[in-house]
Design a protein around this motif. Structure first.
Motif, PDB file in Angstrom:
ATOM      1  N   SER A 111       0.844  -1.191   0.000  1.00 22.59           N
ATOM      2  CA  SER A 111       0.000   0.000   0.000  1.00 22.59           C
ATOM      3  C   SER A 111       0.883   1.247   0.000  1.00 22.59           C
ATOM      4  N   THR A 112       0.266   2.405  -0.213  1.00 20.41           N
ATOM      5  CA  THR A 112       1.022   3.654  -0.186  1.00 20.41           C
ATOM      6  C   THR A 112       1.736   3.834   1.148  1.00 20.41           C
ATOM      7  N   ASP A 113       1.040   3.604   2.245  1.00 22.53           N
ATOM      8  CA  ASP A 113       1.663   3.758   3.563  1.00 22.53           C
ATOM      9  C   ASP A 113       2.843   2.811   3.737  1.00 22.53           C
ATOM     10  N   GLN A 114       2.722   1.599   3.225  1.00 21.52           N
ATOM     11  CA  GLN A 114       3.820   0.640   3.328  1.00 21.52           C
ATOM     12  C   GLN A 114       5.017   1.077   2.486  1.00 21.52           C
ATOM     13  N   ILE A 115       4.749   1.637   1.306  1.00 23.18           N
ATOM     14  CA  ILE A 115       5.833   2.129   0.453  1.00 23.18           C
ATOM     15  C   ILE A 115       6.585   3.259   1.146  1.00 23.18           C
ATOM     16  N   VAL A 116       5.844   4.232   1.667  1.00 29.06           N
ATOM     17  CA  VAL A 116       6.483   5.356   2.360  1.00 29.06           C
ATOM     18  C   VAL A 116       7.269   4.853   3.567  1.00 29.06           C
ATOM     19  N   GLY A 117       6.659   3.962   4.348  1.00 28.13           N
ATOM     20  CA  GLY A 117       7.327   3.440   5.534  1.00 28.13           C
ATOM     21  C   GLY A 117       8.595   2.688   5.205  1.00 28.13           C
ATOM     22  N   PRO A 148       1.402   8.343  -4.886  1.00 25.17           N
ATOM     23  CA  PRO A 148       0.959   9.559  -5.584  1.00 25.17           C
ATOM     24  C   PRO A 148       1.826  10.758  -5.246  1.00 25.17           C
ATOM     25  N   LYS A 149       1.801  11.751  -6.112  1.00 21.79           N
ATOM     26  CA  LYS A 149       2.665  12.916  -5.951  1.00 21.79           C
ATOM     27  C   LYS A 149       2.436  13.647  -4.638  1.00 21.79           C
ATOM     28  N   ASP A 150       1.214  13.628  -4.130  1.00 22.72           N
ATOM     29  CA  ASP A 150       0.968  14.352  -2.891  1.00 22.72           C
ATOM     30  C   ASP A 150       1.593  13.679  -1.669  1.00 22.72           C
ATOM     31  N   ARG A 151       2.218  12.497  -1.869  1.00 20.87           N
ATOM     32  CA  ARG A 151       2.937  11.831  -0.779  1.00 20.87           C
ATOM     33  C   ARG A 151       4.459  11.891  -0.974  1.00 20.87           C
ATOM     34  N   TRP A 152       4.892  12.471  -2.083  1.00 16.39           N
ATOM     35  CA  TRP A 152       6.329  12.480  -2.360  1.00 16.39           C
ATOM     36  C   TRP A 152       7.122  13.208  -1.278  1.00 16.39           C
ATOM     37  N   GLY A 153       6.551  14.246  -0.713  1.00 11.27           N
ATOM     38  CA  GLY A 153       7.254  15.016   0.307  1.00 11.27           C
ATOM     39  C   GLY A 153       7.520  14.246   1.586  1.00 11.27           C
ATOM     40  N   GLU A 154       6.930  13.078   1.733  1.00  9.96           N
ATOM     41  CA  GLU A 154       7.099  12.287   2.964  1.00  9.96           C
ATOM     42  C   GLU A 154       8.298  11.352   2.907  1.00  9.96           C
ATOM     43  N   VAL A 155       8.912  11.206   1.747  1.00  8.27           N
ATOM     44  CA  VAL A 155      10.016  10.246   1.635  1.00  8.27           C
ATOM     45  C   VAL A 155      11.347  10.973   1.811  1.00  8.27           C
ATOM     46  N   PRO A 156      12.332  10.319   2.442  1.00  8.38           N
ATOM     47  CA  PRO A 156      13.589  10.994   2.798  1.00  8.38           C
ATOM     48  C   PRO A 156      14.651  10.946   1.707  1.00  8.38           C
ATOM     49  N   TRP A 159      15.474  12.262  -4.955  1.00  8.32           N
ATOM     50  CA  TRP A 159      15.011  11.795  -6.258  1.00  8.32           C
ATOM     51  C   TRP A 159      14.671  10.316  -6.188  1.00  8.32           C
ATOM     52  N   ILE A 160      13.738   9.925  -7.029  1.00  7.14           N
ATOM     53  CA  ILE A 160      13.433   8.517  -7.248  1.00  7.14           C
ATOM     54  C   ILE A 160      13.628   8.247  -8.736  1.00  7.14           C
ATOM     55  N   GLU A 161      14.273   7.123  -9.035  1.00  6.33           N
ATOM     56  CA  GLU A 161      14.429   6.728 -10.433  1.00  6.33           C
ATOM     57  C   GLU A 161      13.364   5.692 -10.781  1.00  6.33           C
ATOM     58  N   THR A 162      12.684   5.914 -11.885  1.00 12.63           N
ATOM     59  CA  THR A 162      11.699   4.973 -12.395  1.00 12.63           C
ATOM     60  C   THR A 162      12.129   4.531 -13.792  1.00 12.63           C
ATOM     61  N   LEU A 163      11.333   3.668 -14.402  1.00 14.58           N
ATOM     62  CA  LEU A 163      11.659   3.210 -15.749  1.00 14.58           C
ATOM     63  C   LEU A 163      11.723   4.382 -16.723  1.00 14.58           C
ATOM     64  N   ALA A 164      10.892   5.414 -16.502  1.00 15.24           N
ATOM     65  CA  ALA A 164      10.846   6.553 -17.421  1.00 15.24           C
ATOM     66  C   ALA A 164      11.997   7.527 -17.224  1.00 15.24           C
ATOM     67  N   GLY A 165      12.454   7.692 -15.995  1.00 13.02           N
ATOM     68  CA  GLY A 165      13.497   8.682 -15.746  1.00 13.02           C
ATOM     69  C   GLY A 165      13.644   9.000 -14.280  1.00 13.02           C
ATOM     70  N   LEU A 166      13.839  10.288 -13.973  1.00 14.82           N
ATOM     71  CA  LEU A 166      14.013  10.733 -12.594  1.00 14.82           C
ATOM     72  C   LEU A 166      12.810  11.549 -12.150  1.00 14.82           C
ATOM     73  N   ALA A 167      12.418  11.360 -10.882  1.00 14.21           N
ATOM     74  CA  ALA A 167      11.350  12.145 -10.277  1.00 14.21           C
ATOM     75  C   ALA A 167      11.941  12.932  -9.119  1.00 14.21           C
ATOM     76  N   SER A 168      11.669  14.234  -9.094  1.00 13.10           N
ATOM     77  CA  SER A 168      12.151  15.094  -8.022  1.00 13.10           C
ATOM     78  C   SER A 168      11.095  15.187  -6.932  1.00 13.10           C
ATOM     79  N   MET A 169      11.435  14.750  -5.734  1.00 13.93           N
ATOM     80  CA  MET A 169      10.491  14.791  -4.626  1.00 13.93           C
ATOM     81  C   MET A 169      10.184  16.219  -4.200  1.00 13.93           C
ATOM     82  N   ARG A 170      11.141  17.104  -4.331  1.00 16.94           N
ATOM     83  CA  ARG A 170      10.950  18.490  -3.920  1.00 16.94           C
ATOM     84  C   ARG A 170      10.116  19.266  -4.930  1.00 16.94           C
ATOM     85  N   ASP A 171      10.434  19.130  -6.208  1.00 17.03           N
ATOM     86  CA  ASP A 171       9.775  19.920  -7.251  1.00 17.03           C
ATOM     87  C   ASP A 171       8.512  19.278  -7.785  1.00 17.03           C
ATOM     88  N   ARG A 172       8.271  18.008  -7.413  1.00 10.36           N
ATOM     89  CA  ARG A 172       7.114  17.253  -7.929  1.00 10.36           C
ATOM     90  C   ARG A 172       7.153  17.188  -9.449  1.00 10.36           C
TER      91      ARG A 172
END
Length: 252
Positions: A111-117, A148-156, A159-172
């Motif tokens: 779940s989302t909570d498990q991913i963040v945790g 989801p993007k509205d939870r990105w700010g909770e991860v320490p 950046w996260i790398e996905t198959l498509a590229g890089l995601a910035s947690m700060r800039d969304r």
């Protein structure tokens, strides 16, 4: 940032740019990781990201080796928790498992909570064993799951790398970057991965963005070992993930 690098390193101005990562750094893959580091260095690639799986049976000796690699300016990154699925959750996960990830895309059964945790626990492990706090997190098989993007700010992580590229947690923001890999242990995977790589190399030429070169522990011993050598030998201007992220998120 990348344009500044080009000015300060005129001999590399026309070199293609790449960021190199070695995946699945675990207690059981330490020797292979060193072999791959040596392979990259033979091709004059010095900036290498090591994707560390923290939730395993790490000995003090193994952690000391991670520390030595970090002292040699290799970048340590988070890479899931145990790199193994607890279960296959639904038909999408089952299809992903069959085509791409097999049994390693652990985010897809959480779940989302498990991913963040779990991402928080991953970062805390580095702090606990006195290793540098990682800025990049790469979910196993690049499968981020339900975050989801509205939870990105909770991860320490920055950046996260996905198959498509890089995601910035700060800039969304998400920046697409081409990718190549070499994990091919069957004839079918050999040709499918080669086709995927041809596309990634073409996208890099068309778009001029840095190529992500991802290497798994046995790639230099599998069916695309020669292809791995040929890609590494292309004379890359090797960049860190920090350099790439600072550039692409300044322009997106």
């Amino acid at each position: 940032m990348l344009s500044m690098l080009a000015v300060s390193k005129p001999s590399q101005a026309k070199q293609p740019e790449a960021v190199v990562s070695i995946h699945d750094v675990m207690p059981s893959t330490m020797a292979q990781t060193q072999q791959l580091i040596d392979l990259c260095r033979r091709h004059q690639i010095r900036q290498i990201a090591l994707l560390v799986v923290p939730g395993l049976d790490w000995s003090d000796r193994d952690v000391d080796q991670l520390r030595r690699w970090s002292d040699e300016s290799l970048t340590l990154c988070g890479h899931g928790w145990v790199h193994r699925c607890e279960r296959i959750a639904g038909w999408k996960h089952r299809l992903h498992s069959m085509l791409i990830s097999r049994q390693v895309a652990e985010h897809l059964c959480w779940s989302t909570d498990q991913i963040v945790g779990t991402m928080c626990r991953c970062a805390e492990w580095f702090d606990k064993v006195s290793l540098p706090h990682p800025r990049l997190y790469v979910p196993p098989a690049w499968a981020l799951g339900d975050l989801p993007k509205d939870r990105w700010g909770e991860v320490p992580f920055d950046w996260i790398e996905t198959l498509a590229g890089l995601a910035s947690m700060r800039d969304r923001k998400v920046a697409e970057l081409p990718l190549v890999g070499f994990e091919a242990d069957t004839i079918l995977r050999k040709w499918s991965v080669r086709a995927f790589n041809a596309f990634g190399l073409a996208v890099r030429r068309w778009g001029c963005r840095p190529l992500r070169i991802s290497i798994h522990p046995q790639d230099h011993q599998l069916r695309l070992a020669d292809h791995l050598e040929s890609v590494l030998a292309k004379g890359w201007n090797d960049l860190s993930y920090s350099q790439v992220a600072e550039d692409v998120f300044a322009t997106t």
